[in-house]
Scaffold this active site. Structure first.
Site, PDB file in Angstrom:
ATOM      1  N   ARG A   1       0.843  -1.205   0.000  1.00 45.09           N
ATOM      2  CA  ARG A   1       0.000   0.000   0.000  1.00 45.09           C
ATOM      3  C   ARG A   1       0.874   1.250   0.000  1.00 45.09           C
ATOM      4  NH1 ARG A   1      -4.509  -0.001   4.442  1.00 45.09           N
ATOM      5  NH2 ARG A   1      -5.275   1.720   3.147  1.00 45.09           N
TER       6      ARG A   1
ATOM      7  N   CYS B   1      -1.087   5.798   9.296  1.00 40.54           N
ATOM      8  CA  CYS B   1      -1.438   4.491   8.734  1.00 40.54           C
ATOM      9  C   CYS B   1      -2.575   4.718   7.753  1.00 40.54           C
ATOM     10  CB  CYS B   1      -1.815   3.514   9.846  1.00 40.54           C
ATOM     11  SG  CYS B   1      -3.193   4.085  10.871  1.00 40.54           S
TER      12      CYS B   1
END
Length: 275
Positions: free
Chosen positions: A172, A230
């Site tokens: 990601r 995050c």
């Protein structure tokens, strides 16, 4: 202050004259509420806390898990029996990402003694119960600011002047895939540091020495100003917790990638390198 507690030590404390308040924060991303699992079996005395409803605000421009309304959060904590003069222990059913979110919020809001059960519910070897407790209401009143907090501008600046760690999976970060948010990639200048590497195969945290070596390898020095983000401020809280185990203070960007990627004016970097 210790930020994690072993299952054996928790067992001893629960048998003492003034046991800690126990919060069960079982949660799954995008899945149904896990209160039914709590109702089947939990650590005796534990009170269920709903991460989406009580530890985060509504989804919007601030991301998928923005800071909760302090009145809602404070009321939920008092209903669970939380008071500032009584220790709190939190756990969940996974790798303690959700428990770390509760830990971070309580500490940020001024509670002086909050610990996470190392290894989560899987590490608990004592009895479980289906009995739902009725705690005496607590008196905790949130006073935010005890832990450092970043907004989007602060995260962008820290990526240039300090060390900003991206706690998501490496794919990601690189932008290879993005299963949740509008855009793949990372904040320019941020360093990839997947949260999953904070724990051993047992699900327990690596030792303080191991974590210290890990973060030094990522660029942390004695003079570093460290921040973490995050996807939506949940696994990032776990990274802040791991840094605390290693004795390294760090700020959390709660909006994280879910806020950053919603703003088309924010730059996005891709690939394995920070820039």
């Amino acid at each position: 202050m210790n930020v994690i507690i072993s299952a054996s030590d928790l067992g001893h404390e629960l048998a003492g004259v003034r046991p800690p308040v126990i919060l069960d924060v079982r949660w799954q991303l995008g899945g149904p509420n896990l209160r039914p699992e709590y109702e089947k079996a939990h650590i005796p005395g534990a009170v269920f806390v709903d991460l989406d409803a009580e530890l985060a605000g509504p989804v919007g421009s601030g991301g998928r898990h923005p800071l909760p309304d302090l009145d809602v959060f404070g009321a939920a904590m008092r209903a669970a029996g939380v008071s500032a003069d009584r220790p709190v222990v939190v756990y969940d059913g996974g790798l303690n990402w959700a428990a770390a979110r509760a830990w971070w919020l309580l500490r940020w809001a001024g509670h002086p003694s909050v610990r996470v059960l190392d290894g989560g519910l899987a590490a608990w070897t004592g009895a479980l119960t289906a009995e739902i407790p009725e705690p005496v209401p607590g008196t905790f009143e949130p006073v935010p600011g005890a832990l450092p907090l970043l907004d989007a501008d602060g995260a962008a600046a820290l990526a240039r002047t300090g060390l900003l760690l991206d706690a998501r999976a490496a794919e990601r970060y690189r932008g290879d895939v993005e299963p949740i948010d509008p855009v793949g990639g990372h904040i320019p200048g941020a360093v990839s540091a997947p949260t999953t590497e904070n724990v051993a195969e047992s699900g327990r945290f690596r030792t303080a020495a191991e974590l210290s070596d890990r973060f030094k390898g990522l660029g942390v020095t004695a003079d570093s100003e460290v921040g973490v983000y995050c996807g939506s401020g949940v696994s990032g809280a776990h990274q802040v917790l791991a840094l605390a185990v290693a004795g390294i203070p760090a700020a959390l960007y709660v909006g994280s990638w879910s806020e950053w990627s919603r703003d088309g004016e924010r730059p996005v970097a891709t690939g394995p390198d920070p820039q």
